[in-house]
Design a protein around this motif. Structure first.
Motif, PDB file in Angstrom:
ATOM      1  N   UNK A 167       0.826  -1.224   0.000  1.00 32.17           N
ATOM      2  CA  UNK A 167       0.000   0.000   0.000  1.00 32.17           C
ATOM      3  C   UNK A 167       0.852   1.262   0.000  1.00 32.17           C
ATOM      4  N   UNK A 168       1.777   1.315  -0.962  1.00 29.66           N
ATOM      5  CA  UNK A 168       2.629   2.484  -1.078  1.00 29.66           C
ATOM      6  C   UNK A 168       3.909   2.349  -0.279  1.00 29.66           C
ATOM      7  N   UNK A 169       4.372   1.109  -0.075  1.00 29.86           N
ATOM      8  CA  UNK A 169       5.643   0.874   0.587  1.00 29.86           C
ATOM      9  C   UNK A 169       5.613   0.971   2.100  1.00 29.86           C
ATOM     10  N   UNK A 170       4.415   0.882   2.682  1.00 30.66           N
ATOM     11  CA  UNK A 170       4.318   0.920   4.141  1.00 30.66           C
ATOM     12  C   UNK A 170       4.842  -0.389   4.739  1.00 30.66           C
ATOM     13  N   UNK A 171       5.020  -0.391   6.048  1.00 26.49           N
ATOM     14  CA  UNK A 171       5.494  -1.594   6.742  1.00 26.49           C
ATOM     15  C   UNK A 171       4.316  -2.535   6.970  1.00 26.49           C
ATOM     16  N   UNK A 172       3.907  -3.208   5.893  1.00 27.81           N
ATOM     17  CA  UNK A 172       2.745  -4.105   5.925  1.00 27.81           C
ATOM     18  C   UNK A 172       3.203  -5.492   5.484  1.00 27.81           C
ATOM     19  N   UNK A 173       3.131  -6.484   6.380  1.00 28.80           N
ATOM     20  CA  UNK A 173       3.668  -7.814   6.048  1.00 28.80           C
ATOM     21  C   UNK A 173       2.845  -8.609   5.037  1.00 28.80           C
ATOM     22  N   UNK A 174       1.528  -8.408   5.024  1.00 29.60           N
ATOM     23  CA  UNK A 174       0.678  -9.159   4.095  1.00 29.60           C
ATOM     24  C   UNK A 174      -0.218  -8.194   3.315  1.00 29.60           C
ATOM     25  N   UNK A 175      -0.358  -8.454   2.013  1.00 27.35           N
ATOM     26  CA  UNK A 175      -1.100  -7.542   1.147  1.00 27.35           C
ATOM     27  C   UNK A 175      -2.598  -7.770   1.153  1.00 27.35           C
ATOM     28  N   UNK A 176      -3.175  -7.867   2.336  1.00 24.65           N
ATOM     29  CA  UNK A 176      -4.613  -8.104   2.491  1.00 24.65           C
ATOM     30  C   UNK A 176      -5.286  -6.862   3.062  1.00 24.65           C
ATOM     31  N   UNK A 177      -6.584  -6.951   3.285  1.00 21.09           N
ATOM     32  CA  UNK A 177      -7.340  -5.809   3.823  1.00 21.09           C
ATOM     33  C   UNK A 177      -6.915  -5.456   5.236  1.00 21.09           C
ATOM     34  N   UNK A 178      -6.382  -6.422   5.974  1.00 21.36           N
ATOM     35  CA  UNK A 178      -5.982  -6.195   7.360  1.00 21.36           C
ATOM     36  C   UNK A 178      -4.466  -6.158   7.549  1.00 21.36           C
ATOM     37  N   UNK A 179      -3.718  -6.528   6.513  1.00 20.68           N
ATOM     38  CA  UNK A 179      -2.268  -6.632   6.652  1.00 20.68           C
ATOM     39  C   UNK A 179      -1.834  -7.907   7.345  1.00 20.68           C
TER      40      UNK A 179
END
Length: 305
Positions: A167-179
């Motif tokens: 989502x724009x290079x944020x610190x998000x481990x999984x590309x889902x609706x909740x991360x």
């Protein structure tokens, strides 16, 4: 003489009927192409360019706490070192390309329908699930869109894919609706897949509809689940050690292509946004095409053409 004239008229009638049928098919396919192009262009999501830390961001993730703080997310070494990547603005399809979409392409280009002869793969073939393709087939589809629209449609680079998944290079481990990976909330349960695909005991392997669960924060669906996704880059295990910062495109050559994400039935139901996998462009004889999917990007700040 009368008999010959009757036979000639019959043959002429058959020829005219065949021509009319062919013309109707051509017009129908032409409209299908126009509809597909309009839908594709209308649905593309604008991704504002920017700079992010690409790779295993676990050691600097401020969201990790306790004993996890400062630890990497992955034991693999090919997603390290963490490095800066700067991308220009681009557009990306919110979903993987479906069989319905791909069938329009094959009809328009006079190709055979994909995955239409192997009985095992045919059971997973539905209009609204990801089209199972090798890298060449994925590349050809995006290139065809480019020819039809005069827009630079192509497979995403690995950096574009990860930037969008996060989502724009944020610190998000999984590309889902909740991360996160939460069955029944961010990824489907086996019952969800069975109800959507009617594949019964094979539902643990079945690709599922491309919008079955909500998208990530930018609006992208299944960035890490429901199939390995092709990107344009060649694979090189140590590429991150020398990756270009500005719009990296991967090594100039190689033997395998990078894929991101996991197919149904592998892992926990999805892959980390940082995880890299690799496979031959033609997949090889020991893998199912239905495990591989793709989407297209337009590396441009405008979709107007």
């Amino acid at each position: 003489m009368l008999r010959c004239k009757t036979a000639f008229i019959s043959l002429l009638s058959l020829g005219m009927a065949a021509c009319n049928g062919s013309q109707a098919d051509s017009e129908e396919n032409s409209q299908a192409v126009k509809d597909l192009i309009k839908k594709t262009k209308d649905n593309m999501i604008l991704v504002e360019g920017g700079t992010f830390q690409m790779g295993d961001f676990g050691p600097i993730d401020p969201n990790l706490t306790g004993s996890d703080k400062g630890l990497p997310y992955s034991a693999e070494q090919d997603n390290k070192p963490l490095h800066k990547a700067t991308l220009d603005t681009f557009y990306m399809s919110p979903t993987k390309v479906t069989y319905a979409d791909y069938d329009v392409f094959t009809a328009a280009t006079g190709r055979e329908k994909i995955n239409n002869t192997n009985e095992f793969e045919m059971q997973f073939r539905q209009d609204n699930v990801p089209a199972g393709v090798d890298w060449h087939q994925a590349h050809d589809y995006c290139s065809w869109l480019a020819d039809e629209t005069s827009l630079p449609f192509a497979l995403p680079t690995e950096a574009q894919w990860e930037y969008a998944a996060r989502s724009g290079g944020q610190f998000i481990p999984y590309g889902t609706s909740t991360g996160t990976l939460e069955k029944g909330k961010s990824i489907p349960t086996r019952d969800d897949v069975d109800k959507a695909t009617h594949t019964g005991i094979r539902s643990n392997l079945a690709p599922y509809p491309v919008t079955l669960y909500p998208p990530n924060k930018l609006g992208f669906y299944q960035m890490g689940d429901n199939g390995r996704e092709w990107v344009s880059d060649w694979y090189q295990a140590d590429y991150y050690q020398a990756s270009h910062e500005k719009n990296p495109k991967g090594p100039e050559s190689g033997n395998e292509k990078v894929v991101r994400g996991l197919p149904r039935g592998e892992g926990w139901g999805g892959a980390l946004t940082i995880e890299r996998y690799h496979v031959r462009p033609d997949i090889g004889e020991y893998s199912l095409h239905t495990e591989y999917s793709f989407r297209c990007v337009v590396s441009s700040e405008t979709m107007k053409k």
